[in-house]
Design an enzyme around this catalytic site. Structure first.
Site, PDB file in Angstrom:
ATOM      1  N   HIS A 179      39.971  33.559  48.024  1.00 48.31           N
ATOM      2  CA  HIS A 179      39.921  34.428  46.833  1.00 48.31           C
ATOM      3  C   HIS A 179      38.455  34.596  46.431  1.00 48.31           C
ATOM      4  O   HIS A 179      37.776  33.622  46.099  1.00 48.31           O
ATOM      5  CB  HIS A 179      40.735  33.816  45.689  1.00 48.31           C
ATOM      6  CG  HIS A 179      42.209  33.842  45.949  1.00 48.31           C
ATOM      7  ND1 HIS A 179      43.055  32.818  45.606  1.00 48.31           N
ATOM      8  CD2 HIS A 179      42.975  34.798  46.540  1.00 48.31           C
ATOM      9  CE1 HIS A 179      44.290  33.140  45.972  1.00 48.31           C
ATOM     10  NE2 HIS A 179      44.270  34.332  46.536  1.00 48.31           N
ATOM     11  N   GLU A 182      36.355  33.075  43.279  1.00 44.63           N
ATOM     12  CA  GLU A 182      36.354  31.624  43.029  1.00 44.63           C
ATOM     13  C   GLU A 182      35.082  31.004  43.617  1.00 44.63           C
ATOM     14  O   GLU A 182      35.112  30.181  44.528  1.00 44.63           O
ATOM     15  CB  GLU A 182      37.652  31.034  43.618  1.00 44.63           C
ATOM     16  CG  GLU A 182      38.872  31.659  42.943  1.00 44.63           C
ATOM     17  CD  GLU A 182      40.214  31.397  43.631  1.00 44.63           C
ATOM     18  OE1 GLU A 182      40.255  30.616  44.597  1.00 44.63           O
ATOM     19  OE2 GLU A 182      41.226  31.985  43.199  1.00 44.63           O
ATOM     20  N   ARG A 242      39.318  39.514  43.528  1.00 41.33           N
ATOM     21  CA  ARG A 242      40.058  38.404  44.144  1.00 41.33           C
ATOM     22  C   ARG A 242      40.454  38.689  45.598  1.00 41.33           C
ATOM     23  O   ARG A 242      40.456  37.805  46.444  1.00 41.33           O
ATOM     24  CB  ARG A 242      41.332  38.177  43.302  1.00 41.33           C
ATOM     25  CG  ARG A 242      42.393  37.258  43.901  1.00 41.33           C
ATOM     26  CD  ARG A 242      43.570  37.213  42.927  1.00 41.33           C
ATOM     27  NE  ARG A 242      44.778  36.623  43.473  1.00 41.33           N
ATOM     28  CZ  ARG A 242      45.155  35.346  43.303  1.00 41.33           C
ATOM     29  NH1 ARG A 242      44.379  34.531  42.623  1.00 41.33           N
ATOM     30  NH2 ARG A 242      46.290  34.913  43.799  1.00 41.33           N
ATOM     31  N   HIS A 311      40.203  26.321  46.406  1.00 37.32           N
ATOM     32  CA  HIS A 311      40.289  27.420  45.430  1.00 37.32           C
ATOM     33  C   HIS A 311      39.666  26.946  44.119  1.00 37.32           C
ATOM     34  O   HIS A 311      39.233  25.818  43.981  1.00 37.32           O
ATOM     35  CB  HIS A 311      41.751  27.770  45.144  1.00 37.32           C
ATOM     36  CG  HIS A 311      42.495  28.379  46.287  1.00 37.32           C
ATOM     37  ND1 HIS A 311      42.855  29.702  46.320  1.00 37.32           N
ATOM     38  CD2 HIS A 311      42.966  27.841  47.445  1.00 37.32           C
ATOM     39  CE1 HIS A 311      43.503  29.950  47.440  1.00 37.32           C
ATOM     40  NE2 HIS A 311      43.589  28.828  48.150  1.00 37.32           N
ATOM     41  N   GLU A 385      42.562  23.230  43.678  1.00 38.00           N
ATOM     42  CA  GLU A 385      41.992  24.131  42.663  1.00 38.00           C
ATOM     43  C   GLU A 385      40.880  23.326  42.011  1.00 38.00           C
ATOM     44  O   GLU A 385      41.143  22.339  41.324  1.00 38.00           O
ATOM     45  CB  GLU A 385      43.040  24.524  41.603  1.00 38.00           C
ATOM     46  CG  GLU A 385      44.187  25.367  42.119  1.00 38.00           C
ATOM     47  CD  GLU A 385      43.839  26.840  42.338  1.00 38.00           C
ATOM     48  OE1 GLU A 385      42.711  27.253  41.979  1.00 38.00           O
ATOM     49  OE2 GLU A 385      44.697  27.549  42.879  1.00 38.00           O
TER      50      GLU A 385
END
Ligand SMILES: [Zn+2]
Length: 424
Positions: A179, A182, A242, A311, A385
């Site tokens: 993405h 990020e 994204r 991510h 994440e």
């Protein structure tokens, strides 16, 4: 004169529209099924120009949405009318964008003066690719640059291969930046690449013993086209891109969410069939060349034992499945490994991560890479994440890059060592 004023007003209007001045990120918490239904309708509403920074409405966790300044008043009224609770996470998105840009200009000047690589800065694709070349040149016995294909816009896709020899040894895959927006994931991967090389050179455990049994493949930029687009400065909104950059069936909306395009319950719930959606899954599984390149590489290698994807943001360490809430066959072991890895991560700065399956910690997601890897027999599949929990979201200040990378490295090291000690 009147014409001049009219032109000036028009230019001012265009300029204002392009900046994200006054845009806010709201954290919205559903407290009932009724709220969830109301909020689900929002995702279909294109008039407000909402940008979902996190997905998946549930009473267990909130959702962050960037609301354009022009819709803010009406949108907050709408939430209040429906008794839906919200807080303002970011008061003015443009302020953070300005700060980030100023930091990048300053860092570029610093780099020009010192000629050293600044790990505490965000870099564009060209700089990351030249960093990779320098790293390979400094460690020719350990690292090679592997081109695994080209993107939709014909940019090369590279993985760094860390290997002490042998043919198709068991291997670990780590990717970042699937993405585009990020950025801390790419920046952390840059630091981690350097760290693997240094730990090997300095004989610092456990890297030499890991590399005596396994190879590590690290792809710092898994979505190069999206990343380049997110660096274009003529419109600040580009920074929040994204998806990929491929043409879709809707000429107004480009790009596919590359983490909904994998051949793993493709087109199930938890992905959009609308090309304008942030989580648009694409027309068919692996329709996107970037996904196909990685999938083909991993399948043709045939001996990957771990697949990890970086991510941001939310501070989560997750394992399969994302496509539904059932437990993966290896769930107890994956949960234990992720728990221990998150403890290792926490030991550095005290950063707290939540551990669980993708479905139960973040959202239902079909066509995600980690589910794909797991379904192909790569047991130790995890998605991270990284920082933060929403204070800055995708616009994490660059002075947090090194501490983010360092703590993430502790978790990655734990997992790689575990994989080494648990052959299958
Ligand atoms: Zn992501």
């Amino acid at each position: 004169m009147r014409l001049y004023l009219a032109v000036f007003a028009l230019l001012a209007a265009v300029h204002c529209e392009e900046l994200l001045n006054g845009d806010q990120v709201l954290r919205i918490q559903a407290e009932s099924e009724d709220h969830i239904q109301v909020l689900k309708e929002l995702e279909k509403n294109v008039d407000w120009g909402l940008d979902f920074w996190t997905h998946g409405f549930s009473i267990e966790r909130p959702v962050d949405i960037r609301v354009p300044d022009t819709s803010l008043f009406a949108f907050k009224d709408f939430l209040r009318d429906n008794n839906i609770t919200f807080t303002v996470m970011i008061n003015n998105v443009q302020e953070l964008l300005d700060r980030e840009r100023a930091e990048m200009v300053m860092n570029a000047e610093k780099k020009y003066k010192t000629k050293g690589f600044n790990f505490a800065a965000y870099h564009n694709l060209e700089t990351i690719y030249s960093f990779m070349d320098s790293l390979v040149a400094s460690h020719p016995d350990l690292i090679t640059k592997v081109k695994i294909g080209s993107t939709y816009e014909d940019r090369p896709m590279y993985a760094l291969k860390f290997s002490t020899g042998g043919e198709k040894r068991p291997a670990v895959w780590i990717d970042a930046g699937i993405h585009a927006r990020e950025w801390v994931s790419h920046a952390s991967a840059v630091w981690i690449a350097d760290r693997i090389a240094l730990d090997f050179k300095d004989n610092r455990a456990p890297v030499p013993s890991i590399l005596s049994k396994m190879d590590i493949f690290l792809m710092i930029v898994a979505n190069p086209d999206g990343y380049v687009f997110s660096h274009l400065t003529e419109r600040p909104i580009h920074r929040l891109w994204r998806k990929s950059r491929s043409v879709t069936s809707n000429p107004k909306c480009l790009g596919v969410d590359l983490n909904r395009n994998w051949d793993a319950e493709f087109s199930g719930p938890g992905a959009s069939d609308d090309p304008c959606g942030e989580d648009y899954r694409g027309p068919s599984a692996q329709s996107e060349i970037e996904v196909k390149n990685i999938a083909d590489f991993i399948m043709s290698h045939g001996n990957f034992k771990s697949f990890m994807s970086l991510h941001a943001y939310s501070q989560l360490l997750m394992y399969p499945y994302g496509f539904n809430g059932t437990n993966a066959p290896d769930q107890p072991e994956l949960h234990e490994v992720a728990t221990q890895a998150s403890k290792a991560l926490n030991s550095w700065h005290g950063t707290i991560y939540k551990v669980g399956s993708i479905f139960h910690t973040i959202e239902q997601a079909s066509g995600a890479s980690v589910d794909w890897a797991y379904q192909r027999g790569i047991k130790y599949s995890f998605a991270f994440e990284l920082r933060d929990t929403g204070k800055y979201g995708f616009l994490l200040p660059a002075d947090q890059i090194v501490s983010t990378a360092r703590e993430t490295w502790l978790a990655l090291k734990y997992i790689m060592q575990y994989v080494c000690e648990h052959p299958y």
